[in-house]
Design an enzyme around this catalytic site. Sequence first.
Site, short mmCIF file in Angstrom:
data_model
loop_
_atom_site.label_atom_id
_atom_site.label_comp_id
_atom_site.label_asym_id
_atom_site.label_seq_id
_atom_site.Cartn_x
_atom_site.Cartn_y
_atom_site.Cartn_z
N SER A 82 0.72 -1.23 0.02
CA SER A 82 -0.11 -0.25 0.09
C SER A 82 0.79 1.29 0.08
O SER A 82 1.88 1.59 -0.84
CB SER A 82 -1.06 -0.20 1.12
OG SER A 82 -1.89 1.10 1.08
N ASP B 11 -9.16 -3.22 -5.83
CA ASP B 11 -9.04 -4.16 -4.71
C ASP B 11 -9.90 -3.83 -3.36
O ASP B 11 -9.81 -4.21 -2.28
CB ASP B 11 -7.53 -4.21 -4.23
CG ASP B 11 -7.00 -2.97 -3.53
OD1 ASP B 11 -8.03 -1.93 -3.32
OD2 ASP B 11 -6.02 -2.87 -3.35
N HIS C 97 -7.53 -5.25 -0.71
CA HIS C 97 -6.26 -4.35 -0.25
C HIS C 97 -5.65 -5.21 0.85
O HIS C 97 -4.24 -5.09 0.98
CB HIS C 97 -6.77 -3.07 -0.03
CG HIS C 97 -5.77 -2.14 0.11
ND1 HIS C 97 -5.15 -1.67 -1.07
CD2 HIS C 97 -5.37 -1.28 1.05
CE1 HIS C 97 -4.20 -0.81 -0.43
NE2 HIS C 97 -4.37 -0.56 0.86
#
Length: 412
Positions: A181, A348, A382
């Site tokens: 991320s 995601d 995610h």
Amino acid sequence: VGGDLHPVVLIPGSGGNQLEARLTEGYKPSSLTCNRWYPLKKDPDGWFRIWFDPTVLFGPFTRCFNRRMKLHFDPEEDDYRNAPGVETRVPYFGDVQGLLYLNPNLKGITSYMEPLVKSLEKLGYRNGENLFGAPYDFRHGLAAEGHPCGVGSKFLADLRNLIESASESNGGNPAILISHSLGGLLALQLLSRSPISWRKKYVKHLVALAAPWGGTVKAMLTFASGNTLGIPFVDPLLVREEQRSSETNLWVMPSPAVFNTSDPLVITPNGSYTSGDVARFLEDIGYPEGVGPYRTRILPLVLGQQSMRPPEIPITCIVGSGVKTPEILFYGEGGFEKTPEMAYGDGDGTVNMKSLLALETAWRETATNQSVKVIKFHGASHASILKTKPALSSVNAEVSAINAELKKTLVN
Ligand SMILES: *[C@@H]1O[C@H](CO)[C@@H](O)[C@H](O)[C@H]1NC(C)=O
Ligand SMILES: *[C@@H]1O[C@H](CO)[C@@H](O)[C@H](O)[C@H]1NC(C)=O
Ligand SMILES: *[C@@H]1O[C@H](CO)[C@@H](O)[C@H](O)[C@H]1NC(C)=O
């Protein structure tokens, strides 16, 4: 020793490592509950774990967390600092310990990079030998050139040193950076801000999982109505203040370089907002304090040379797809406090597909000397991309392939 593997440095995402705090004389509790006695458990010097601590689940303590974690932007200093009377620190820099679990007493529910680390261990990676962790204060981002950015700049300098020493203690082999991320954005900035000679000497490859290269529409939702920090039962409005104050949250607002400035991302009875209207959006949701930093520190960073300049270090983007991801937020007469209706698109669940793919899109045709490989996992979210077997196997396959090249050169 250890000359046959490239060392690996892990860079977590926002909220992906432990953070500690300490309250000093200057601390002014916002309520009786938030007095200095809370939490009871502190080390002899007064330090306690502020992230992640399960008491955040309970309303009155959620409020304490909100106030204690909140950053304050000082226009005079042109930088962010902690709330008065709150000191913070990041434990275990250099080590994977701070990012395996967000709370070591709740390993099951707060496991973060533990599965990734376990999986890398199968390839011969060992914490502190050829495997390192780069936790950071994820509230602080980086600013465009010319703006002070105390905490973020210090982190980049520490990360640079960690990568150098990882390489030096591993036969001079350049490091593989593995990020999740927001960690990907920091890694790319580190590369962009380092001379090509440094990059080639010390970094072999960046494997970026779920990086929001061009921000995400969901960030607008966070600023408008808060989010639950990924924790069920947390009232998003109770932590909205803290979330709004986080510079890294501003950094992941949808970027005009990636989200077409003619596409509305937020629609209200009064009008709409595109990626070009983030400053006006901040104003209208009642967070005018964010406008200055967004305009001067974030926007030039996002649109500037440093943000999307190919680092000429190969990048593999490992992304989830096929998960419903907010693409347009529709606010009604109730205003921005109410949860909006949403139109969804591919991504995601947190990051929109065009943001996950932004580097490939930007560089596919124009960039020379820059390889970008994308590996997609349908249905991986995610967060779950750090845990699902197929995604972890593909990380290992990438790392093994890079190490296999090294073995070949060693044999020859
Ligand atoms: C943005 O959208 C407009 C209108 O749909 C289109 O004409 C334009 O080419 C798009 N711009 C980019 C950079 O894709
Ligand atoms: C729209 O404007 C009205 C009047 O200024 C205001 O009360 C309302 O909160 C606004 N709603 C949104 C969603 O912006
Ligand atoms: C690509 O790399 C080569 C060799 O390192 C270098 O000579 C060349 O200038 C680079 N091209 C660009 C466009 O940066």
